[in-house]
Design an enzyme around this catalytic site. Structure first.
Site, mmCIF file in Angstrom:
data_model
loop_
_atom_site.group_PDB
_atom_site.id
_atom_site.type_symbol
_atom_site.label_atom_id
_atom_site.label_comp_id
_atom_site.label_asym_id
_atom_site.label_seq_id
_atom_site.Cartn_x
_atom_site.Cartn_y
_atom_site.Cartn_z
ATOM 1 N N LEU A 8 14.345 0.914 13.225
ATOM 2 C CA LEU A 8 14.559 -0.756 13.524
ATOM 3 C C LEU A 8 13.284 -0.911 12.554
ATOM 4 C CD1 LEU A 8 15.305 -0.411 17.568
ATOM 5 C CD2 LEU A 8 16.719 -0.148 15.038
ATOM 6 N N ALA A 9 13.637 -2.106 11.655
ATOM 7 C CA ALA A 9 12.715 -2.915 11.216
ATOM 8 C C ALA A 9 13.148 -3.696 10.755
ATOM 9 C CB ALA A 9 12.187 -1.523 10.241
ATOM 10 N N ARG A 15 2.246 -9.832 15.362
ATOM 11 C CA ARG A 15 0.730 -9.729 16.041
ATOM 12 C C ARG A 15 0.256 -9.260 15.108
ATOM 13 N NH1 ARG A 15 3.127 -5.664 21.660
ATOM 14 N NH2 ARG A 15 4.696 -5.975 19.667
ATOM 15 N N LYS A 22 5.826 -6.439 8.872
ATOM 16 C CA LYS A 22 5.281 -4.830 9.384
ATOM 17 C C LYS A 22 5.214 -4.216 8.677
ATOM 18 C CE LYS A 22 6.120 -4.016 13.486
ATOM 19 N NZ LYS A 22 5.612 -3.537 15.027
ATOM 20 N N LYS A 349 -11.704 5.775 -21.665
ATOM 21 C CA LYS A 349 -10.144 5.497 -21.379
ATOM 22 C C LYS A 349 -8.928 5.801 -23.060
ATOM 23 C CE LYS A 349 -8.277 1.889 -23.952
ATOM 24 N NZ LYS A 349 -8.112 0.708 -24.261
ATOM 25 N N ALA A 378 -26.294 9.463 -27.002
ATOM 26 C CA ALA A 378 -26.770 8.122 -25.660
ATOM 27 C C ALA A 378 -26.543 7.061 -26.277
ATOM 28 C CB ALA A 378 -28.296 8.398 -25.326
ATOM 29 N N ASN A 384 -13.196 -0.398 -30.233
ATOM 30 C CA ASN A 384 -12.071 -0.225 -30.575
ATOM 31 C C ASN A 384 -11.279 -1.404 -30.638
ATOM 32 O OD1 ASN A 384 -11.952 -0.907 -27.657
ATOM 33 N ND2 ASN A 384 -10.944 0.308 -26.840
#
Ligand code: UD1
Ligand code: CA
Length: 448
Positions: A8-9, A15, A22, A349, A378, A384
């Protein structure tokens, strides 16, 4: 024996105070109806039926082929909701399991217990109850002095004496189908103008038929989500359940209450998870890893014996014995091969870093194929993006990229080539060649 589940939905979920239906509110990364559906499918022999109403189209879209949806309009209560399935299911099943789609913690095992109990029950229904100090607004189970279940009384219509009853209706039932379809038509209208499914209990008793209660000892399973307070309770309980299962399977959680493992994540033995670690979606972590604290891993594969400290990984692949963090970020398509070291403030990435490659500090590597044993100094950046498209960088094995090198893609760095500190590389660099300056030019052969 044919067993069908009805979920049941259709209720408004007022609330929740939300625009989202919900049952689509997520619990640990998945809409709560996903859990209810999975349990229902495991406990029945037929495709489940979902009764939809408010926000029905969104629910139907989510459910897809996993269930058949029927519409309840208007929504006149849980008994009325089940009645909507009559024309579809009458004569199609022997037993009907009914649950509410707002109970994400309900397990398939428990539904199967209901089914087994109902198979042996001469009466028309078996229902799940729980004994709890906090009644949470649930329906109360009325029993006779000799313990027979007599009725379920909803909180709104309970007397002060009935309100003190601590046996509650969880909201999971198994009915004998033939009896159910007729009984649904006999449910009286409640003072609130609804037809309560819970009134079928009284109908069975009036028919002199046995109602079989199963008392559950898992309070979490009974968490029905009506408000966002309940939503948080359900989420917490689900994380706790998942954490416990991993601990029992050989994973160390330093603090289970601050470790957030979504269902569907797999973790190998002897892996240690430090606090504030989130493992989400389709993530798999191998054996003997040390993850966290403060790490978020989403839809990623992690090999064995990796160390990942205070980092964020999304749609990434990390092979065995990789060591990364703190403050490392792997984005979509990042692939770190065996033994890569990635230190602080790096981002990768859509790139492969070959085995043994080291990228210690402050670098961005995007759209690149980096060979084995490369040293990325570093502050190295793959430039890119030219404003229009993403361009590829290739770095050959054993290359040494000096600190603060800008690699202006598309560009290829040869094997064992070197770039000087601050080089801006705009042209391909042959194997074994050192380039320096802006724009970078060959200085001499490194092997000379
Ligand atoms: C219900 C039970 C209560 C039980 C509690 C457990 C009834 C009358 N009461 O109360 O005994 O202790 O669950 O959580 O059954 N729904 C429809 N159509 C409707 C009304 C509701 O499909 O017309 C659906 C809702 O979407 C929800 C479920 O039925 O998924 C339960 O409805 P809800 O309003 O949450 O019932 P409770 O007040 O929680
Ligand atoms: Ca409810």
């Amino acid at each position: 024996m044919k067993i069908v589940s009805i979920l049941l939905a259709a209720g408004q979920g007022t609330r929740m105070k939300s625009d989202l239906p919900k049952v689509l509110h997520p619990v640990c990364g998945r809409p709560m109806i996903a859990y209810a559906l999975e349990a229902a499918r495991a406990a029945s022999t037929e495709t489940p039926v979902v009764v939809i109403g408010h926000g029905g189209e969104a629910v139907r879209d989510y459910v897809g082929d996993a269930a058949r949806c029927i519409v309840q309009e208007p929504q006149l209560g849980t008994g009325h909701a089940v009645l909507q399935a009559e024309s579809l299911l009458r004569g199609q099943a022997d037993l009907v399991l009914v649950t509410y789609a707002d109970m994400p913690l309900m397990r398939a095992e428990t539904l199967l217990r209901l089914v087994e109990a109902q198979k042996a029950n001469p009466g028309p229904l078996t229902l799940l109850t729980v004994i709890a100090d906090d009644p949470r607004g649930f329906g109360r189970i009325l029993r006779t002095t000799d313990g027979m279940v007599q009725a379920i009384v909803e909180e709104a219509s309970a007397t002060p004496e009935q309100l003190r009853i601590n046996e509650l209706n969880v909201g999971a039932y198994c009915f004998s189908a033939d009896w159910l379809w007729d009984a649904l038509h006999r449910i009286p209208l409640s003072p609130k103008g609804e037809y309560y499914l819970t009134d079928t209990v009284e109908l069975a008793v009036r028919d002199h038929l046995a109602v079989q209660p199963i008392v559950s000892d898992d309070l979490d399973e009974a968490i029905g989500v009506n408000t966002r307070v309940h939503l948080a309770e359900a989420t917490r309980a689900m994380f706790r359940r998942t954490a416990r299962a991993h601990m029992l399977a050989g994973v160390t959680l330093i603090d289970p209450d601050s470790t957030y493992i979504e269902p569907g994540v797999t973790i190998g033995r002897d892996t240690v998870l430090w606090p504030n670690t989130h493992l989400r979606g389709r993530t798999a972590v191998g054996e003997g890893c040390e993850i966290g604290p403060e790490t978020i891993i989403v839809d990623s594969q992690i090999g064995q014996r990796c160390k990942i400290l205070k980092s964020v990984l999304e749609q990434a692949v990390v092979e065995d014995e990789v060591d990364m963090g703190p403050f490392a970020h792997l984005r979509k398509g990042a692939h770190l091969c065996r033994g890569v070291h990635m230190g602080n403030f790096g981002e990768v990435k859509d790139s492969v870093l070959g085995p043994g490659t080291k990228m210690g500090h402050f670098s961005y590597i995007g759209n690149a194929v980096v060979g084995a044993d490369v040293n990325i100094g570093a502050g190295t950046i793959t430039c890119n993006y030219d404003g229009v498209r993403k361009n590829q960088t290739e770095i050959g094995e054993g290359a040494f990229i000096g600190s603060d090198t800008m690699l202006v893609a598309p560009v290829k760095i040869g094997r064992r080539a070197k770039t000087g500190a601050g080089a801006v590389v705009t042209r391909d660099v042959p194997d074994d060649t050192l380039v320096v300056g802006v724009p970078a030019r060959p200085l001499k052969k490194t092997n000379e």
